[in-house]
Design a protein around this motif. Structure first.
Motif, PDB file in Angstrom:
ATOM      1  N   PRO A 180       1.154  -1.017   0.403  1.00 21.62           N
ATOM      2  CA  PRO A 180       0.036   0.009  -0.182  1.00 21.62           C
ATOM      3  C   PRO A 180       0.782   1.466  -0.233  1.00 21.62           C
ATOM      4  O   PRO A 180       2.052   1.724   0.599  1.00 21.62           O
ATOM      5  N   ILE A 181       0.258   2.650  -0.630  1.00 19.79           N
ATOM      6  CA  ILE A 181       0.938   3.564  -0.351  1.00 19.79           C
ATOM      7  C   ILE A 181      -0.444   4.613  -0.818  1.00 19.79           C
ATOM      8  O   ILE A 181      -0.720   5.602  -1.460  1.00 19.79           O
ATOM      9  N   THR A 182       0.407   6.081   0.383  1.00 18.53           N
ATOM     10  CA  THR A 182      -0.945   6.667   0.199  1.00 18.53           C
ATOM     11  C   THR A 182      -0.146   7.882  -0.228  1.00 18.53           C
ATOM     12  O   THR A 182      -1.295   9.049  -0.888  1.00 18.53           O
ATOM     13  N   GLN A 183       0.796   8.382  -0.191  1.00 18.51           N
ATOM     14  CA  GLN A 183       1.462   9.416   0.290  1.00 18.51           C
ATOM     15  C   GLN A 183       2.280   9.647  -1.798  1.00 18.51           C
ATOM     16  O   GLN A 183       2.642   8.574  -1.994  1.00 18.51           O
ATOM     17  N   LEU A 184       1.069  10.540  -2.610  1.00 21.21           N
ATOM     18  CA  LEU A 184       1.630  11.148  -3.375  1.00 21.21           C
ATOM     19  C   LEU A 184       1.811  12.370  -3.800  1.00 21.21           C
ATOM     20  O   LEU A 184       2.018  13.482  -2.942  1.00 21.21           O
ATOM     21  N   VAL A 185       3.086  12.222  -4.432  1.00 17.92           N
ATOM     22  CA  VAL A 185       3.989  13.758  -4.696  1.00 17.92           C
ATOM     23  C   VAL A 185       4.231  13.738  -6.394  1.00 17.92           C
ATOM     24  O   VAL A 185       4.387  12.844  -7.070  1.00 17.92           O
ATOM     25  N   VAL A 186       3.300  15.355  -6.191  1.00 18.29           N
ATOM     26  CA  VAL A 186       3.746  15.947  -7.370  1.00 18.29           C
ATOM     27  C   VAL A 186       4.250  16.958  -8.088  1.00 18.29           C
ATOM     28  O   VAL A 186       4.712  18.030  -7.117  1.00 18.29           O
ATOM     29  N   LEU A 187       5.801  16.737  -8.383  1.00 22.63           N
ATOM     30  CA  LEU A 187       6.907  18.003  -8.670  1.00 22.63           C
ATOM     31  C   LEU A 187       6.987  18.420 -10.323  1.00 22.63           C
ATOM     32  O   LEU A 187       6.650  17.951 -11.233  1.00 22.63           O
ATOM     33  N   ILE A 188       6.497  19.998  -9.877  1.00 20.15           N
ATOM     34  CA  ILE A 188       6.673  20.457 -11.287  1.00 20.15           C
ATOM     35  C   ILE A 188       7.175  21.444 -11.386  1.00 20.15           C
ATOM     36  O   ILE A 188       8.283  22.257 -10.710  1.00 20.15           O
ATOM     37  N   ALA A 189       8.265  21.367 -12.928  1.00 22.25           N
ATOM     38  CA  ALA A 189       8.862  22.823 -13.392  1.00 22.25           C
ATOM     39  C   ALA A 189       8.708  23.318 -14.249  1.00 22.25           C
ATOM     40  O   ALA A 189       7.829  22.868 -14.780  1.00 22.25           O
ATOM     41  N   VAL A 190       8.916  24.227 -13.598  1.00 21.34           N
ATOM     42  CA  VAL A 190       8.062  25.780 -13.951  1.00 21.34           C
ATOM     43  C   VAL A 190       8.894  26.840 -15.123  1.00 21.34           C
ATOM     44  O   VAL A 190      10.397  27.327 -14.313  1.00 21.34           O
ATOM     45  N   ASP A 191       8.770  26.651 -16.231  1.00 23.86           N
ATOM     46  CA  ASP A 191      10.196  27.970 -16.594  1.00 23.86           C
ATOM     47  C   ASP A 191       9.642  29.641 -15.586  1.00 23.86           C
ATOM     48  O   ASP A 191       8.315  29.567 -15.378  1.00 23.86           O
ATOM     49  N   ASN A 192      10.922  29.599 -16.074  1.00 24.38           N
ATOM     50  CA  ASN A 192      11.236  31.300 -15.059  1.00 24.38           C
ATOM     51  C   ASN A 192      10.698  31.488 -13.473  1.00 24.38           C
ATOM     52  O   ASN A 192      10.655  32.542 -13.457  1.00 24.38           O
ATOM     53  N   HIS A 193      10.504  30.446 -13.618  1.00 19.88           N
ATOM     54  CA  HIS A 193      10.096  30.400 -11.503  1.00 19.88           C
ATOM     55  C   HIS A 193      10.403  29.351 -10.558  1.00 19.88           C
ATOM     56  O   HIS A 193      11.027  28.078 -11.339  1.00 19.88           O
ATOM     57  N   GLU A 194      10.256  29.297  -9.395  1.00 16.96           N
ATOM     58  CA  GLU A 194      10.369  27.966  -8.747  1.00 16.96           C
ATOM     59  C   GLU A 194       9.473  27.185  -8.497  1.00 16.96           C
ATOM     60  O   GLU A 194       8.695  26.766  -9.069  1.00 16.96           O
ATOM     61  N   PRO A 195      10.241  25.674  -8.928  1.00 19.94           N
ATOM     62  CA  PRO A 195       9.455  24.477  -8.650  1.00 19.94           C
ATOM     63  C   PRO A 195       7.945  24.301  -7.609  1.00 19.94           C
ATOM     64  O   PRO A 195       8.465  25.746  -6.719  1.00 19.94           O
ATOM     65  N   GLN A 196       7.094  23.805  -7.977  1.00 21.64           N
ATOM     66  CA  GLN A 196       6.562  23.349  -7.644  1.00 21.64           C
ATOM     67  C   GLN A 196       6.109  21.694  -6.817  1.00 21.64           C
ATOM     68  O   GLN A 196       6.520  21.178  -8.022  1.00 21.64           O
ATOM     69  N   VAL A 197       6.093  21.392  -5.448  1.00 17.84           N
ATOM     70  CA  VAL A 197       5.905  20.323  -5.280  1.00 17.84           C
ATOM     71  C   VAL A 197       4.497  20.218  -4.322  1.00 17.84           C
ATOM     72  O   VAL A 197       4.081  21.005  -3.540  1.00 17.84           O
TER      73      VAL A 197
END
Length: 228
Positions: A180-197
């Motif tokens: 079982p896995i319950t933690q979901l992580v979305v890592l977004i590389a954003v143009d000319n901005h800090e990435p989002q997690v």
């Protein structure tokens, strides 16, 4: 940085077929399931059609092609890096390298262990299939990790489909491995901005996922009965 790998072998692969109506995968048992991205695409269909009408087909096709090419390149680069490849940056264009460097410290600081990358998954319970970017330990907890790219920063309410996609992978993973896995992580590389997690819990998105699958299946059933 060297990532620790403890591979979990699923013991099978999936064959993919891509048509105008979307992508399907054939399971080892011979069942054809739609990809999770194809199912979730019904949620953004209307807004995409309005956007294409606003900017014009030619410009929309150009933007979509550039975004798709960039997203694929960044995904492949991140996969090589996490696989501890020595020459992972070789031949990459500067803007792809920059996207990678933006998210590199986040990976280094949080991805503690890797179980699988680009793993083929499916669920008889959901009637879905797909390939998950990464399954591993993120900040000390077993997680589904999904990589995204974006031209602009995203608000959480704009990306519910990302969380449903990861929730589907988590359910598929547990069905295939018993883990079982319950933690979901979305890592977004954003143009000319800090990435989002974004870090979410699977159970907060399961019902919305099930509702969307039902909506997709209802549409397909109507198409078969009445035609498009």
């Amino acid at each position: 940085m060297m990532f620790t790998h403890e591979p979990i072998d699923l013991g099978y692969d999936l064959k993919a077929k891509t048509k105008k109506t979307g992508r399907t995968y054939t399971t080892p048992e011979g069942k054809d399931y739609p990809s999770i991205t194809t199912v979730l695409s019904i949620l953004s269909r209307d807004s995409i059609q309005k956007w294409r009408a606003r900017v014009g087909e030619e410009e929309a096709n150009k933007i979509s092609r550039i975004a798709s090419t960039r997203g694929t390149a960044v995904h492949e680069l991140l996969e090589r890096y996490v696989d501890n490849k020595q020459d992972f940056l070789k031949g990459e264009l500067p803007h792809i390298v920059q996207s990678f460097k933006d998210v590199q410290p986040i990976l280094d600081n949080n991805l503690n262990k890797v179980y699988a990358q680009e793993a083929p998954l499916y669920s008889d319970h959901l009637g879905l299939a797909g390939r998950v970017d990464c399954v591993g330990v993120w900040a000390g907890k077993d997680s589904i990790v999904d990589y995204k790219t974006s031209r602009k920063p995203k608000k959480k309410e704009w990306v519910s489909n990302y969380f449903m996609q990861c929730a589907a992978y988590a359910i598929m993973w547990e069905e295939r491995t018993g883990i079982p896995i319950t933690q979901l992580v979305v890592l977004i590389a954003v143009d000319n901005h800090e990435p989002q997690v974004f870090v979410e819990h699977r159970d907060n998105w399961t019902q919305q996922l099930l509702d969307t699958i039902q909506k997709y299946n209802d549409e397909k059933r109507r198409e078969r009965v009445f035609g498009k």
